[in-house]
Design a protein around this motif. Structure first.
Motif, PDB file in Angstrom:
ATOM      1  N   THR A  83       5.363  12.969  -0.440  1.00 11.84           N
ATOM      2  CA  THR A  83       4.556  12.604   0.723  1.00 11.84           C
ATOM      3  C   THR A  83       4.378  13.791   1.660  1.00 11.84           C
ATOM      4  O   THR A  83       3.556  13.744   2.580  1.00 11.84           O
ATOM      5  N   ALA A  84       5.150  14.858   1.416  1.00 13.66           N
ATOM      6  CA  ALA A  84       4.954  16.080   2.203  1.00 13.66           C
ATOM      7  C   ALA A  84       3.578  16.681   1.935  1.00 13.66           C
ATOM      8  O   ALA A  84       3.057  17.429   2.764  1.00 13.66           O
ATOM      9  N   VAL A  85       2.988  16.334   0.793  1.00 16.13           N
ATOM     10  CA  VAL A  85       1.702  16.931   0.421  1.00 16.13           C
ATOM     11  C   VAL A  85       0.583  16.551   1.397  1.00 16.13           C
ATOM     12  O   VAL A  85      -0.093  17.445   1.929  1.00 16.13           O
ATOM     13  N   LEU A 112      -4.766  10.697   9.698  1.00 10.67           N
ATOM     14  CA  LEU A 112      -5.134  10.203   8.368  1.00 10.67           C
ATOM     15  C   LEU A 112      -3.944  10.306   7.415  1.00 10.67           C
ATOM     16  O   LEU A 112      -3.711   9.406   6.600  1.00 10.67           O
ATOM     17  N   ALA A 113      -3.189  11.396   7.534  1.00 10.73           N
ATOM     18  CA  ALA A 113      -1.980  11.531   6.710  1.00 10.73           C
ATOM     19  C   ALA A 113      -0.983  10.437   7.055  1.00 10.73           C
ATOM     20  O   ALA A 113      -0.284   9.911   6.172  1.00 10.73           O
ATOM     21  N   GLY A 114      -0.904  10.074   8.327  1.00 15.56           N
ATOM     22  CA  GLY A 114      -0.015   8.993   8.733  1.00 15.56           C
ATOM     23  C   GLY A 114      -0.391   7.682   8.063  1.00 15.56           C
ATOM     24  O   GLY A 114       0.483   6.896   7.679  1.00 15.56           O
ATOM     25  N   ILE A 115      -1.697   7.432   7.907  1.00 10.14           N
ATOM     26  CA  ILE A 115      -2.147   6.218   7.217  1.00 10.14           C
ATOM     27  C   ILE A 115      -1.678   6.227   5.771  1.00 10.14           C
ATOM     28  O   ILE A 115      -1.204   5.215   5.244  1.00 10.14           O
ATOM     29  N   VAL A 120       2.166   4.280   1.583  1.00  7.29           N
ATOM     30  CA  VAL A 120       3.241   4.546   0.626  1.00  7.29           C
ATOM     31  C   VAL A 120       4.456   3.675   0.944  1.00  7.29           C
ATOM     32  O   VAL A 120       5.109   3.134   0.039  1.00  7.29           O
ATOM     33  N   ILE A 121       4.775   3.521   2.235  1.00  6.04           N
ATOM     34  CA  ILE A 121       5.890   2.652   2.615  1.00  6.04           C
ATOM     35  C   ILE A 121       5.605   1.213   2.179  1.00  6.04           C
ATOM     36  O   ILE A 121       6.484   0.520   1.654  1.00  6.04           O
ATOM     37  N   ALA A 122       4.355   0.781   2.394  1.00  5.66           N
ATOM     38  CA  ALA A 122       3.989  -0.570   1.976  1.00  5.66           C
ATOM     39  C   ALA A 122       4.148  -0.735   0.463  1.00  5.66           C
ATOM     40  O   ALA A 122       4.658  -1.754  -0.012  1.00  5.66           O
ATOM     41  N   ALA A 222      10.350  -3.682   5.234  1.00  8.13           N
ATOM     42  CA  ALA A 222       9.223  -4.291   5.943  1.00  8.13           C
ATOM     43  C   ALA A 222       9.305  -4.034   7.450  1.00  8.13           C
ATOM     44  O   ALA A 222       8.279  -3.771   8.097  1.00  8.13           O
ATOM     45  N   PHE A 223      10.519  -4.072   8.006  1.00 12.61           N
ATOM     46  CA  PHE A 223      10.673  -3.777   9.436  1.00 12.61           C
ATOM     47  C   PHE A 223      10.341  -2.320   9.732  1.00 12.61           C
ATOM     48  O   PHE A 223       9.705  -2.007  10.742  1.00 12.61           O
ATOM     49  N   VAL A 224      10.789  -1.413   8.864  1.00 11.22           N
ATOM     50  CA  VAL A 224      10.465   0.001   9.048  1.00 11.22           C
ATOM     51  C   VAL A 224       8.959   0.218   8.920  1.00 11.22           C
ATOM     52  O   VAL A 224       8.354   1.000   9.662  1.00 11.22           O
ATOM     53  N   LEU A 225       8.339  -0.493   7.979  1.00 11.88           N
ATOM     54  CA  LEU A 225       6.895  -0.416   7.807  1.00 11.88           C
ATOM     55  C   LEU A 225       6.179  -0.832   9.085  1.00 11.88           C
ATOM     56  O   LEU A 225       5.208  -0.193   9.513  1.00 11.88           O
ATOM     57  N   LYS A 226       6.663  -1.898   9.709  1.00 12.29           N
ATOM     58  CA  LYS A 226       6.051  -2.359  10.958  1.00 12.29           C
ATOM     59  C   LYS A 226       6.117  -1.278  12.032  1.00 12.29           C
ATOM     60  O   LYS A 226       5.115  -1.009  12.716  1.00 12.29           O
ATOM     61  N   ASP A 227       7.267  -0.639  12.179  1.00 13.26           N
ATOM     62  CA  ASP A 227       7.418   0.400  13.199  1.00 13.26           C
ATOM     63  C   ASP A 227       6.506   1.593  12.920  1.00 13.26           C
ATOM     64  O   ASP A 227       5.862   2.125  13.829  1.00 13.26           O
ATOM     65  N   ALA A 228       6.471   2.028  11.663  1.00 16.16           N
ATOM     66  CA  ALA A 228       5.642   3.182  11.309  1.00 16.16           C
ATOM     67  C   ALA A 228       4.168   2.865  11.492  1.00 16.16           C
ATOM     68  O   ALA A 228       3.398   3.679  12.021  1.00 16.16           O
TER      69      ALA A 228
END
Length: 342
Positions: A83-85, A112-115, A120-122, A222-228
């Motif tokens: 994901t560093a890419v 956009l990279a954040g999306i 990826v987390i999802a 899922a909780f971490v996904l919500k925060d991110a």
């Protein structure tokens, strides 16, 4: 007007800033703007190396243990290191100069990279749930449990160290994407910890431990996904900390000649803030005097607000403060010009 940009580093920089002359030419602005991106790139590469080393150690233990669960966790760590890419591409794009088409530059590439990272987390959450349910429906016995447990601890420690590093650097340079990537690394640590708990449960003779712990970790992901997702959403919607707005307004009001601040807007572009402000000054000032106040205001604002790289300051006379007067002024001027035949 475009404001001057400065680095807002530690006490050594601030002390040097006070005691030595500092330039405001274009080259200095470019160097200062790139500093945070270089720090972000360094964080990405260090994280990539750390996660690669973690995955390599796990892979070595996979060879000895033959654990399918550990193999999945190892492949997961390898994929997540990559994901560093998108972030690396975003930081490189963010260094490009603004163009006639992209007048604000390319800092939005980080968002956009954040999306991508949130997606990826999802995907990790979905994959974790799928594998846990499959293991629950199709039980399989674990072997070489001490090796599997050790590898899980290695995975957890490596990911947690990378997560803390990325989150710290991301918040320092104001990159929501890097913070999201750090949160993602933390989910990987939870996944590795699930391997440890599952191995311990299997050691105790609890065959159901592996899938049940996997489902519990899916909830944590899922909780971490919500925060991110919330953090990236806030950035995409141009949300800023209200305290930053209060700080900027208070700073503008301390500038000599500024009677009031009628409007102020802040927005993130990449890991830099941009400001648009309207200040109220004495209506009797000359154009040059009003311009001097505006120039001082934008200059001081970039000094007083962390991560603020540019400011546009509009001047309103105290006889017509606020944006609401602009339409009437425009109509009155057009009427006068029409009456004069111009």
């Amino acid at each position: 007007m475009t404001g001057h940009q400065h680095s807002h580093g530690g006490w050594r920089h601030r002390l040097g800033h006070l005691l030595t002359p500092h330039s405001h030419d274009t080259a200095d602005k470019v160097d200062s703007a790139l500093e945070a991106s270089r720090e972000g790139m360094r964080a990405l590469w260090i994280s990539l190396i750390a996660l690669g080393a973690t995955a390599a150690l796990q892979a070595l233990i996979v060879v000895f243990s033959g654990s399918v669960a550990l193999l999945g966790d190892t492949l997961h760590n390898v994929a997540d290191a990559l994901t560093a890419v998108p972030l690396g591409i975003a930081f490189v794009l963010g260094r490009r100069a603004a163009t006639r088409a992209y007048t604000y530059g390319f800092g939005r590439a980080e968002d956009l990279a954040g999306i991508v990272i949130v997606l990826v987390i999802a995907a990790s959450a979905v994959a974790s749930a799928w594998l846990a349910l499959d293991r629950l429906l199709n039980p399989r016995a674990m072997t070489h449990l001490p090796w599997v447990l050790a590898a899980g601890l290695i995975g957890f420690a490596g990911n947690e160290l990378v997560a803390r590093y990325r989150i710290t650097i991301g918040r320092r340079i104001g990159s929501a994407a890097l913070v999201a990537d750090g949160l993602h690394a933390r989910t990987d640590g939870f996944t590795s910890l699930a391997v440890v708990l599952a191995a311990a449960g299997a050691w105790a003779g609890w065959g159901w431990a592996d899938p049940v712990v996997g489902l519990a970790i899916t909830v944590a992901i899922a909780f971490v996904l919500k925060d991110a997702a919330r953090e990236v959403y806030h950035r995409l919607m141009d949300r800023v900390d209200p305290e930053l707005v209060d700080q900027a307004e208070a700073h503008l009001r301390t500038i000599a000649g500024v009677h009031d601040v009628s409007e102020l807007r802040l927005r993130w572009i990449g890991h830099h803030l941009h400001a648009e402000a309207a200040i109220v000054v004495d209506a009797g000032l000359t154009l040059l005097a009003a311009h001097e106040i505006a120039a001082d205001a934008e200059h001081q604002l970039t000094h007083g607000v962390p991560r603020l790289s540019a400011a546009t300051v509009h001047v309103d006379p105290d006889s017509h403060p606020g944006h609401s007067h602009h339409t009437d002024l425009s109509h009155d001027r057009r009427d006068r010009l029409a009456a004069a035949g111009r």
